[in-house]
Design an enzyme around this catalytic site. Structure first.
Site: not given
Ligand code: F6R
Length: 602
Positions: A2, A27, A73, A99-100, A474, A478, A481, A498, A597
């Site tokens: 936050c 953000r 957030w 924040n936390g 993964e 990455k 993209e 194979h 996104k």
């Protein structure tokens, strides 16, 4: 994370606070609020859902010169006005932004309720306001000091009080907090971006420090040097990184920590997942788990499949959400369907959950965005709580998904005969991961050099087996993209012979993920097969392995950990490799072409 801003000085506080909040909005927060101390000890408190950039109201009559503000957030508690900061005590004397995460908030809340305190929100933050009220005796900093002694977790806070009105008290542990210094005015913020238009002179608070800001002076428990911010606003938002993707990869150690903090009872070898408690009895009767997800989240799900089967002894299958929805799987009320999604809005995953519900399954979510559609649609779940991802490619959320899947493994496993020793062992190793992850990032320059070296190639294989097979996928997604001029594929190590091995030659390099685990020898065979065909090899191996060094062209080391947790470490250099390769090719790694996104179309 936050955002916090506070102001005390000779000007009306509100315009400064609003401009600070707007600077943090990049953000993607979900709600905001502020509180201004007016003359004669009146307070103007305002809370709203949505974006601050859409704020239309005229506040020109609010002239108070002391105030605090927050953009939220959501982590603990849904997106709602009640849960928006500032939070306050029973008598609306004390106001606070935070924040936390307060890890022990539930026990503190129960105690405070017994003592007669009345709560108005579902947040962990509100306990701080009531704790400060409990200790308040006309001196705000003393009450804050006493209250914080009882708190476990992380915080950056700014507090004001009607009864001690000429000050802001700020304190920090684990979450960032800075003071802004100007002539006759002081600011406090979670992020330099929030105050850069008021001042460039800052003091960075250290953990356990408390600062008291008054209109004409400030005081911290110890002397601290004033530093100068040399960045512009966009750099400030990226906190010194050239791109959000790099910033988010460098947040991966913190992402592991945020995902596991307060969620482990080490001595009992138990995972404490509040979001699953309410369905705990039903989970005991579950005979099968189906994990549904898309893209990167599906690779996390595949690792989860291996973890659940090996350690929780529960039949599990990863299904690509867009396939699952149409293939008429055999499901019933003894099946749990676990949906994994960073955004919580991916339509394929959301619709797959609805289909699972129709078939009577218990639906669970592993989601980063609180209050998102998937979080709301599922019966229960666990939040990643790693803060918004800005870069299109998912990085820190993926690391968090893997960490939480390990916790869910312990949760389900301990319901099904996993021993105390095994539960403890997994949790102990999990706890060490943030530090081990940092060690990998400390070698980022070596990975940058490798990216430069390999940037001449246009095709890559990523190979691995068992837990790291999904990490090969993964690594490949990455690369395609982020460095989209390159084609890459992730394969199980045993499959290459194979068919795909026909592609290998000196122009087709392979990234071989080969930690010292139960499939190490088999992976070594694959590596030798590639070597025999003159393929270039970049190997990700465990620290101390001197054998592969002689077979591979280049190596990246990861520290030793439990086999099931190696994916969390092997992923980090691959994320960096893709980001640096993209940069090497001159691409915008935050916004790769053709991608969005959150994918809200089928
Ligand atoms: C790849 C990436 C995507 C997402 C996928 C699912 O880096 O970010 O593959 O993982 O679109 O998105 P979420 O997790 O929001 O459901």
């Amino acid at each position: 994370m936050c955002g916090i801003v506070g102001y005390i000085g000779k000007k009306p506080a509100l315009p400064v606070l609003l401009s600070g909040l707007k600077r943090l909005e990049y953000r993607g927060y979900d709600s905001y609020g502020f509180c201004i101390l007016e003359k004669k000890k009146d307070v103007f408190l305002y809370k709203k859902k949505g974006k601050i950039s859409e704020l239309q109201e005229d506040f020109s009559n609010i002239k108070g010169q002391i105030g605090i503000a927050h953009t939220r957030w959501a982590t603990t508690g849904a997106v709602s006005e009640q849960n928006t900061h500032p939070h306050f005590d029973c008598h609306k004397n004390i106001f606070l932004v935070h924040n936390g995460i307060i890890e022990n908030y539930q026990e503190l809340k129960e105690q405070l309720i017994k003592e007669g305190h009345q709560f108005t929100s579902e947040t962990d933050t509100e306990v701080l306001a009531h704790l400060i009220e409990k200790y308040f005796d006309d001196n705000l900093e003393e009450a804050v000091r006493q209250a914080l002694k009882e708190v476990r977790g992380t915080y950056g806070i700014a507090v004001i009080s009607k009864k001690d009105p000429e000050k802001i008290v700020a304190a920090k542990l684990g979450s960032p907090l800075i003071l802004g210094i100007n002539d006759n005015e002081f600011l406090v913020a979670s992020d330099p971006a929030a105050i850069i238009s008021s001042t460039r002179q800052i003091i960075t608070l250290d953990d356990n420090e408390i600062a008291v800001l008054s209109p004409d002076k400030f005081f911290i428990l110890k002397e601290k040097p004033i530093e100068k911010i040399e960045w512009d606003i966009e750099d400030a938002q990226k906190q010194g990184f050239s791109h959000f993707m790099l910033k988010e990869i460098f947040e991966e150690p913190e992402a592991i920590k945020k995902s596991i903090v307060g969620r482990m009872i080490l001595e009992q070898g138990l995972a404490k997942l509040g979001g699953l408690d309410e369905v705990s009895e039903r989970l005991k009767k579950i005979e099968k788990v189906v994990i549904i997800a898309c893209g990167t989240a599906s690779y996390a799900g595949k690792v989860g499949e291996y973890m659940f089967e090996e350690y929780a002894k529960i039949p599990t299958k990863l299904e690509i959400a867009s396939e699952f929805r149409y293939k008429n799987s055999i499901l019933d009320d003894k099946t749990a369907v676990l949906a994994i999604s960073q955004s919580g809005e991916t339509i394929d995953t959301l619709e797959a959950i609805k289909e699972a519900k129709r078939k009577g399954c218990l639906t669970l979510g592993l989601v980063n965005t609180v209050g998102s559609s998937i979080a709301r649609e599922t019966d229960a779940g666990v939040y990643c709580r790693v803060g918004q991802e800005i870069a299109v490619a998912s990085t820190k959320a993926f690391i968090s998904q893997l960490s939480i899947l390990a916790l869910i493994t312990v949760f389900l496993g301990r319901q099904r005969g996993m021993s105390l020793t095994t539960g403890k062992r997994i949790l102990q190793e999990l706890e060490k991961l943030p530090d081990l992850a940092r060690k990998i990032l400390n070698k980022s320059d070596d990975i940058k050099d490798l990216a430069k070296k390999y940037s001449e190639y246009r095709n890559f294989f990523f190979l691995a087996r068992k837990y790291n097979f999904p990490i090969a996928q993964e690594g490949a997604i990455k690369l395609k993209e982020i460095a989209w001029k390159i084609h890459a594929e992730g394969y199980p190590g045993g499959e290459i012979k194979h068919g795909p091995i026909a592609l290998i030659d000196e122009n087709f390099p392979t990234v071989v993920i080969c930690p010292s685990d139960s499939v190490y020898d088999k992976m070594k065979n694959a590596l030798e097969e590639i070597k025999a065909r003159k393929g270039k090899i970049l190997a990700v191996i465990t620290q101390g392995n001197d054998e592969i060094k002689n077979l591979a062209d280049d190596v990246i080391y990861i520290p030793k950990t439990l086999e099931m947790l190696t994916p969390i470490l092997t992923t980090i250099p691959l994320h960096l490799f893709a980001a640096y390769l993209g940069l090497e090719l001159g691409l915008d790694i935050d916004k790769p072409r053709n991608l969005a996104k959150s994918v809200t179309v089928e």
